[in-house]
Design a protein around this motif. Structure first.
Motif, PDB file in Angstrom:
ATOM      1  N   GLU A  21      29.796 -33.321 -24.566  1.00 29.36           N
ATOM      2  CA  GLU A  21      28.790 -33.706 -25.562  1.00 29.36           C
ATOM      3  C   GLU A  21      29.412 -34.409 -26.763  1.00 29.36           C
ATOM      4  O   GLU A  21      28.736 -35.195 -27.434  1.00 29.36           O
ATOM      5  CB  GLU A  21      28.022 -32.463 -26.027  1.00 29.36           C
ATOM      6  N   PRO A 142      30.198 -23.567 -20.550  1.00 28.75           N
ATOM      7  CA  PRO A 142      30.152 -24.513 -21.679  1.00 28.75           C
ATOM      8  C   PRO A 142      31.542 -24.776 -22.255  1.00 28.75           C
ATOM      9  O   PRO A 142      31.835 -24.508 -23.429  1.00 28.75           O
ATOM     10  CB  PRO A 142      29.261 -23.776 -22.682  1.00 28.75           C
ATOM     11  N   LEU A 205      28.442 -25.374 -29.170  1.00 31.91           N
ATOM     12  CA  LEU A 205      27.603 -26.449 -28.664  1.00 31.91           C
ATOM     13  C   LEU A 205      26.249 -26.483 -29.373  1.00 31.91           C
ATOM     14  O   LEU A 205      25.697 -27.550 -29.655  1.00 31.91           O
ATOM     15  CB  LEU A 205      27.391 -26.284 -27.152  1.00 31.91           C
ATOM     16  N   LEU A 208      26.629 -28.306 -32.566  1.00 34.12           N
ATOM     17  CA  LEU A 208      27.375 -29.559 -32.476  1.00 34.12           C
ATOM     18  C   LEU A 208      26.776 -30.671 -33.337  1.00 34.12           C
ATOM     19  O   LEU A 208      27.490 -31.373 -34.057  1.00 34.12           O
ATOM     20  CB  LEU A 208      27.451 -30.019 -31.020  1.00 34.12           C
TER      21      LEU A 208
END
Length: 344
Positions: A21, A142, A205, A208
């Motif tokens: 990501e 993740p 995440l 993020l």
């Protein structure tokens, strides 16, 4: 019988920028080194069609589908082995929650060993990508890609993660005398505090989009930090490690913990220059840099942090060419990856 030996790693700079990501938008960069602590996978054919797994638990099953251990199950499925073997996993130090990439070292070692068992020797890049596929795509963990690549390639290296998903791997110009200098000033303590990385990374995440600036700062530190490793600069290394860790702590409250902060503070009082927790899980190993003159007092600080805090004596793992030489001298046949293979 196949025995694979896969190194653990210390991530110095750039951790977190290897998550898709982030690197798909900005690119990522990690600098790390493997150490002389390993995960071992032993694979042996059985007289029947059952599958026996020995790790912290023992499983005896008739089908791959019945395996409880996720990585064992999905790796066997991917490789295409359906039965008739026994696999044992052991490690030099506690392998859960260490912050030294042990889960990915386990996956890389298992992939390496199972393909060798089938007579299909894979190269380091292919092994790393297969391990990433298992952990990230199949198991939906993740996590990033740095640990799989570090375990597969070994040595002092930089890993640049391109927006396309490709990974550029380069050796760092750390000479033997600089490695010895770093070994003289770096100390690792296993704190006895463990957490699953996936829980911490899930929180990272989630944050993020609002913490992109911190990850960009972490990447920028990684871009400018190779020289402190190549010079064996303890003070510079400690300062940059601390800067990077402070940026990472802002991403998620789970990156550290009051216990880790307490150990870190006492280490500074004992003479450490600075350091970091190499993982992302609010526990595991604490990496500290200390000048030679204060080494004893820093080593002694773990005695005041609780009975579970243990000093880990580790040296930086040699580059693959040196490991190949040592493997030949020991009568081992090494795979073209960071994990060596012994054939019996």
């Amino acid at each position: 019988m196949i025995i694979s030996q896969t190194p653990l790693r210390v991530s110095f700079f750039g951790g977190g920028t290897d998550i898709a990501e982030f690197y798909q938008q900005h690119g990522g960069l990690v600098l790390s080194s493997t150490i002389d602590k390993f995960v071992y996978i032993i694979v042996k054919a059985r007289y029947d069609d059952r599958i026996v797994l020995n790790y912290s638990e023992r499983e005896v099953v008739d089908s791959v589908d019945d395996i409880r251990h996720n990585i064992f199950r999905e790796t066997l499925r991917l490789v295409g082995i359906t039965g008739g073997l026994e696999i044992t996993s052991i490690a030099d130090i506690p392998s859960q929650g260490s912050g030294l990439g042990s889960s990915s070292s386990f996956t890389v070692g298992l992939v390496n060993a199972l393909y060798a068992f089938l007579g299909d020797q894979k190269g380091p890049r292919e092994i790393a990508e297969i391990a990433c596929r298992i952990e990230i795509e199949i198991l939906k963990e993740p996590i990033g890609k740095q640990d799989q690549y570090a375990a597969a390639f070994g040595g002092f290296r930089s890993y640049r993660f391109l927006p396309t998903g490709e990974v550029e791997v380069k050796s760092l110009a750390v000479r033997d005398n600089e490695k010895l200098a770093l070994e003289g000033v770096c100390r690792m303590f296993f704190t006895g505090i463990t957490r699953k990385a996936s829980a911490v990374l899930s929180d990272q995440l989630k944050n993020l989009s609002s913490r992109e600036a911190e990850l960009l700062a972490i990447k920028q530190i990684a871009e400018t930090s190779a020289h402190v490793l190549e010079r064996g600069d303890a003070r510079g290394l400690g300062e940059l490690l601390d800067q990077s860790w402070q940026e990472k702590r802002r991403i998620s409250s789970k990156i550290s913990s009051p216990e880790i902060d307490g150990i870190y503070s006492r280490a500074m009082e004992a003479g450490a220059l600075r350091g970091k927790a190499p993982g992302c899980r609010g526990g595991g190993v604490l990496l500290l840099c200390s000048p030679q003159r204060s080494t004893l007092s820093v080593e002694g600080c773990h005695e005041r942090t609780g009975p579970t805090t243990v000093l880990i004596h580790a040296t930086w793992n040699q580059d693959p060419s040196e490991r190949r030489r040592q493997c030949r001298a020991a009568g081992l046949a090494e795979a073209p990856s960071g994990a060596s293979i012994a054939l019996y």
